[in-house]
Scaffold this motif. Structure first.
Motif, PDB file in Angstrom:
ATOM      1  N   ARG A 289      49.041   4.274  18.588  1.00  0.00           N
ATOM      2  CA  ARG A 289      47.737   4.102  18.082  1.00  0.00           C
ATOM      3  C   ARG A 289      47.218   5.425  17.073  1.00  0.00           C
ATOM      4  O   ARG A 289      46.129   5.821  16.732  1.00  0.00           O
ATOM      5  CB  ARG A 289      46.847   3.784  18.205  1.00  0.00           C
ATOM      6  CG  ARG A 289      47.522   2.130  19.224  1.00  0.00           C
ATOM      7  CD  ARG A 289      46.298   1.465  20.378  1.00  0.00           C
ATOM      8  NE  ARG A 289      46.250   0.074  20.488  1.00  0.00           N
ATOM      9  CZ  ARG A 289      45.659  -0.269  21.594  1.00  0.00           C
ATOM     10  NH1 ARG A 289      44.850  -0.594  21.880  1.00  0.00           N
ATOM     11  NH2 ARG A 289      46.529  -2.241  21.365  1.00  0.00           N
ATOM     12  N   HIS A 305      38.804   3.142  23.770  1.00  0.00           N
ATOM     13  CA  HIS A 305      39.432   2.398  23.945  1.00  0.00           C
ATOM     14  C   HIS A 305      40.490   1.173  23.552  1.00  0.00           C
ATOM     15  O   HIS A 305      40.842   0.516  25.022  1.00  0.00           O
ATOM     16  CB  HIS A 305      38.663   1.592  22.437  1.00  0.00           C
ATOM     17  CG  HIS A 305      37.860   1.708  22.069  1.00  0.00           C
ATOM     18  ND1 HIS A 305      36.882   2.379  21.028  1.00  0.00           N
ATOM     19  CD2 HIS A 305      36.566   0.993  22.339  1.00  0.00           C
ATOM     20  CE1 HIS A 305      35.744   2.023  20.416  1.00  0.00           C
ATOM     21  NE2 HIS A 305      35.396   1.618  21.300  1.00  0.00           N
ATOM     22  N   THR A 306      41.764   2.315  23.756  1.00  0.00           N
ATOM     23  CA  THR A 306      42.986   2.044  24.514  1.00  0.00           C
ATOM     24  C   THR A 306      42.530   1.891  25.819  1.00  0.00           C
ATOM     25  O   THR A 306      43.914   0.957  26.557  1.00  0.00           O
ATOM     26  CB  THR A 306      43.622   3.151  24.053  1.00  0.00           C
ATOM     27  OG1 THR A 306      43.597   2.685  21.926  1.00  0.00           O
ATOM     28  CG2 THR A 306      45.447   2.296  24.273  1.00  0.00           C
ATOM     29  N   ILE A 308      40.671   1.521  27.862  1.00  0.00           N
ATOM     30  CA  ILE A 308      39.606   0.426  28.769  1.00  0.00           C
ATOM     31  C   ILE A 308      40.343  -0.757  28.359  1.00  0.00           C
ATOM     32  O   ILE A 308      40.445  -1.666  29.567  1.00  0.00           O
ATOM     33  CB  ILE A 308      38.497   0.407  27.964  1.00  0.00           C
ATOM     34  CG1 ILE A 308      37.285   1.140  28.151  1.00  0.00           C
ATOM     35  CG2 ILE A 308      38.252  -0.909  27.850  1.00  0.00           C
ATOM     36  CD1 ILE A 308      36.239   1.268  27.477  1.00  0.00           C
ATOM     37  N   GLU A 309      40.942  -1.044  27.611  1.00  0.00           N
ATOM     38  CA  GLU A 309      42.257  -2.339  27.174  1.00  0.00           C
ATOM     39  C   GLU A 309      43.037  -2.115  28.290  1.00  0.00           C
ATOM     40  O   GLU A 309      43.469  -3.033  28.632  1.00  0.00           O
ATOM     41  CB  GLU A 309      42.957  -2.107  25.571  1.00  0.00           C
ATOM     42  CG  GLU A 309      43.229  -3.267  25.476  1.00  0.00           C
ATOM     43  CD  GLU A 309      44.434  -3.234  24.034  1.00  0.00           C
ATOM     44  OE1 GLU A 309      43.380  -2.556  23.286  1.00  0.00           O
ATOM     45  OE2 GLU A 309      45.243  -3.103  23.475  1.00  0.00           O
ATOM     46  N   VAL A 310      44.068  -0.857  28.627  1.00  0.00           N
ATOM     47  CA  VAL A 310      45.029  -0.923  29.707  1.00  0.00           C
ATOM     48  C   VAL A 310      44.549  -1.159  30.807  1.00  0.00           C
ATOM     49  O   VAL A 310      45.504  -2.216  31.762  1.00  0.00           O
ATOM     50  CB  VAL A 310      45.788   0.504  29.402  1.00  0.00           C
ATOM     51  CG1 VAL A 310      46.354   0.899  30.575  1.00  0.00           C
ATOM     52  CG2 VAL A 310      46.538   0.867  28.069  1.00  0.00           C
ATOM     53  N   GLU A 312      41.752  -2.710  31.949  1.00  0.00           N
ATOM     54  CA  GLU A 312      41.351  -4.505  31.663  1.00  0.00           C
ATOM     55  C   GLU A 312      42.560  -5.683  31.857  1.00  0.00           C
ATOM     56  O   GLU A 312      42.764  -5.650  32.773  1.00  0.00           O
ATOM     57  CB  GLU A 312      40.299  -4.307  30.326  1.00  0.00           C
ATOM     58  CG  GLU A 312      40.441  -6.653  30.319  1.00  0.00           C
ATOM     59  CD  GLU A 312      39.744  -6.471  29.504  1.00  0.00           C
ATOM     60  OE1 GLU A 312      39.797  -5.912  28.258  1.00  0.00           O
ATOM     61  OE2 GLU A 312      38.851  -7.391  29.589  1.00  0.00           O
ATOM     62  N   ASN A 313      43.490  -4.790  31.815  1.00  0.00           N
ATOM     63  CA  ASN A 313      44.899  -5.747  31.646  1.00  0.00           C
ATOM     64  C   ASN A 313      45.093  -5.412  33.334  1.00  0.00           C
ATOM     65  O   ASN A 313      46.034  -6.546  33.689  1.00  0.00           O
ATOM     66  CB  ASN A 313      46.152  -5.427  30.576  1.00  0.00           C
ATOM     67  CG  ASN A 313      45.617  -6.074  29.303  1.00  0.00           C
ATOM     68  OD1 ASN A 313      44.972  -6.899  29.001  1.00  0.00           O
ATOM     69  ND2 ASN A 313      45.974  -5.427  28.339  1.00  0.00           N
ATOM     70  N   PRO A 359      34.778  -4.562  29.464  1.00  0.00           N
ATOM     71  CA  PRO A 359      33.953  -6.011  28.818  1.00  0.00           C
ATOM     72  C   PRO A 359      33.181  -7.345  29.797  1.00  0.00           C
ATOM     73  O   PRO A 359      33.226  -6.590  30.674  1.00  0.00           O
ATOM     74  CB  PRO A 359      34.994  -6.846  28.600  1.00  0.00           C
ATOM     75  CG  PRO A 359      36.093  -5.465  28.145  1.00  0.00           C
ATOM     76  CD  PRO A 359      35.718  -4.636  29.119  1.00  0.00           C
TER      77      PRO A 359
END
Ligand code: XMP
Length: 519
Positions: A289, A305-306, A308-310, A312-313, A359
């Motif tokens: 990215r 952002h990445t 947070i995504e990682v 969260e997953n 989120p």
């Protein structure tokens, strides 16, 4: 617990005042200058300090106190100490005169004590103080007594014992004011009579108790661990409070320093025995990215952002086996939450800040056990909790990591070069015994090729910049005047040992006007 509130007039030293008060054992908090009396009542301060600030009291839109401020403090007999701008403001709002002064007084100045009273008790007849002002008190309202003067300021300190108002034109909170600590102690002990109840030893027990009460006996907590001191202290505190119901997630974002991912895992799994330590290797995703991105803010946004995504997953995955994960712990500390307006002359804003905003649909409740502490206090707590000193004393490392130390787009080859150079720098700085006295020391990759000569061959390689700074409060920083021989050794080693670098430069910029990081 007795509390002293500091009303922020925009000075870069506001946090320093708050820290000094805590060092004297009294709890302190920073509030905006226009805080309402109702809110102030809720804080129930036993004393108030008005900070300095860059504005002039007679300017339009300069920070002012609410109209009922002095009625409230005098009715409740709450002592108020004004520092620099705060010193002017008390006089100005009570009908005295402040005027611009042609000779700005800046730096160390001789203070002559005319009458010590309680505030300047036990000071010598003459003391060195640190001044930084362009305005002067010309006349004071009735009831004020001059305590000290300088060659250029006939009114440099005052007291009004009836109204319990005090002021100093200089800055007692900075180390250049030799007896600054005595003055603050006089204010705390002789004027405010505050009880010294702010002790970190009690803090740990209370914090553990609070976490246990909040989380209960069943629920689990998730924590993003960076390996820095704040999140590590939160991890230890939670481990003590709820044991293995704490789950730590450590994300390798591809822009860590050399071996950092192994060191953090080793420390938490092997040394500190964390059972639920989850390592997520997301290097490829982050680097993909970040490909071709050269704008620093864009790099920060992508990494944030990445992450947070990682995160969260991974949390969602863990929730499948542990549906009782209900809390998210964060290493937010006091300065993260309270932002002072260092250079603007608008009134200070208090803003809530979360390093990580998940989120809403994750429905996790936030726990921030360190939210009222300063970094040095967090370090002391870490020490008491048995955190290895290698983590406690570690220099700050930015969230976006090496991405903001490589100018322009990030590539694996550049990361490799930077990691190798940085390792040499830190190794030599540690060997020289100066690591702990520095705020930060790191290398920066400059994507500029210049000509060099190695043996019989012409080289055409990149430049490495060395950034080593000293700082007390991060708002200002000076480049460290390192020994030439040490610099020479570092430079020679980097050029000889790191393929891809044939020139090393030393950064001699101070902050301000430069910043510590390059991006
Ligand atoms: P500057 O470069 O503004 O840095 O003088 C001040 C301090 O903040 C750190 N820094 C960051 N930390 N995310 C972070 O977590 C960031 O984006 C960031 N940018 C700067 C820097 O290392 C220094 O300690």
């Amino acid at each position: 617990m007795d509390k002293i509130c500091i009303l922020d007039m925009g000075s870069q030293y506001t946090h320093l005042i708050a820290r000094r008060i805590r060092e004297h054992g009294v709890y302190s908090e920073i509030l905006p200058n226009d805080v309402s009396i109702n809110e102030l009542k809720q804080h129930n301060p036993i004393g108030i300090i008005l900070s300095g600030g860059p504005s002039s009291v007679y300017e339009e839109n300069s920070p002012q106190l609410t109209e009922d401020f002095f009625t409230y403090t005098s009715n409740k007999r709450i002592p108020v100490l004004g520092i620099c701008y705060g010193f002017h403001l008390i006089i100005h709002q009570l009908g005295g005169k402040i005027k611009p002064f042609s000779n700005k007084e800046y730096g160390k100045t001789k203070l002559e004590i005319l009458q010590p009273a309680q505030l300047l008790n036990s000071l010598e007849k003459e003391e060195i103080v640190w001044m930084s002002h362009g305005d002067q008190a010309e006349s004071m309202p009735p009831g004020f007594e001059v305590l000290a003067k300088t060659d250029t300021s006939p009114i440099a300190a005052y007291a009004n014992e009836d109204l319990k108002l005090y002021g100093v034109q200089f800055h007692p909170e900075v180390i250049h004011t030799k007896k600054g600590d005595v003055i603050l102690e006089n204010f705390i002990d002789r004027i405010v009579h505050a009880k010294k109840e702010w002790k970190l030893g009690n803090w740990i027990e209370t914090a553990i108790e609070k976490i246990r009460n909040e989380v209960g006996l069943k629920d689990r907590v998730i924590l993003g661990l960076s390996g820095g001191v704040d999140s590590s202290v939160v991890a230890l505190l939670l481990q003590k409070a709820i044991g293995n119901r704490l789950h730590c997630i450590f994300v390798n974002n591809g822009v860590l320093r050399k071996n950092e991912e192994f060191e953090v895992q080793e420390t938490f799994q092997k040394v500190l025995n964390f059972e639920n330590f989850h390592y997520v290797d997301a290097e490829d995703l982050f680097l993909e990215r970040l490909k071709n991105v050269d704008d620093p803010e864009e790099k920060r946004r992508i990494i944030g952002h990445t992450f947070i995504e990682v995160f969260e997953n991974k949390t969602l995955e863990l929730e499948k086996t542990h549906p009782d994960i209900r809390y998210l712990a964060q290493g937010t500390i006091y300065p993260d939450r309270v932002e002072t307006s260092a250079t603007s002359n608008v009134s200070a804003k208090i803003k809530s800040h979360h390093n990580l905003t998940l989120p809403d649909n994750m429905m996790l409740k936030i726990i921030e056990p360190l939210k009222d502490l300063y970094k040095d206090e967090v370090r002391k707590i870490g020490m008491e909790l048995g955190l290895p000193s290698s983590i406690i004393k570690r220099h700050p490392f930015p969230g976006p990591g090496l991405a903001i130390r490589i100018i322009g787009p990030i590539e694996k080859e550049k990361l490799y070069i930077l990691r190798e150079a940085d390792e040499i720098l830190i190794e030599e700085i540690k060997k020289a015994g100066i690591y702990d006295s520095l705020w930060q020391a790191f290398c920066v990759f400059l994507p500029l090729k210049t000509v060099g000569i190695m043996g019989d061959f012409r080289t055409y390689e990149y430049i490495c910049s060395i950034r080593v700074v000293e700082s007390l409060d991060v708002m200002t920083a000076n480049f460290a005047k390192l020994d030439w021989e040490l610099l020479e050794k570092i430079g020679t080693r980097i050029i000889n040992e790191v393929k891809g670098i044939n020139r090393v430069v030393y950064d001699i910029s101070n902050k301000p006007p430069s910043t510590i990081e390059y991006e």
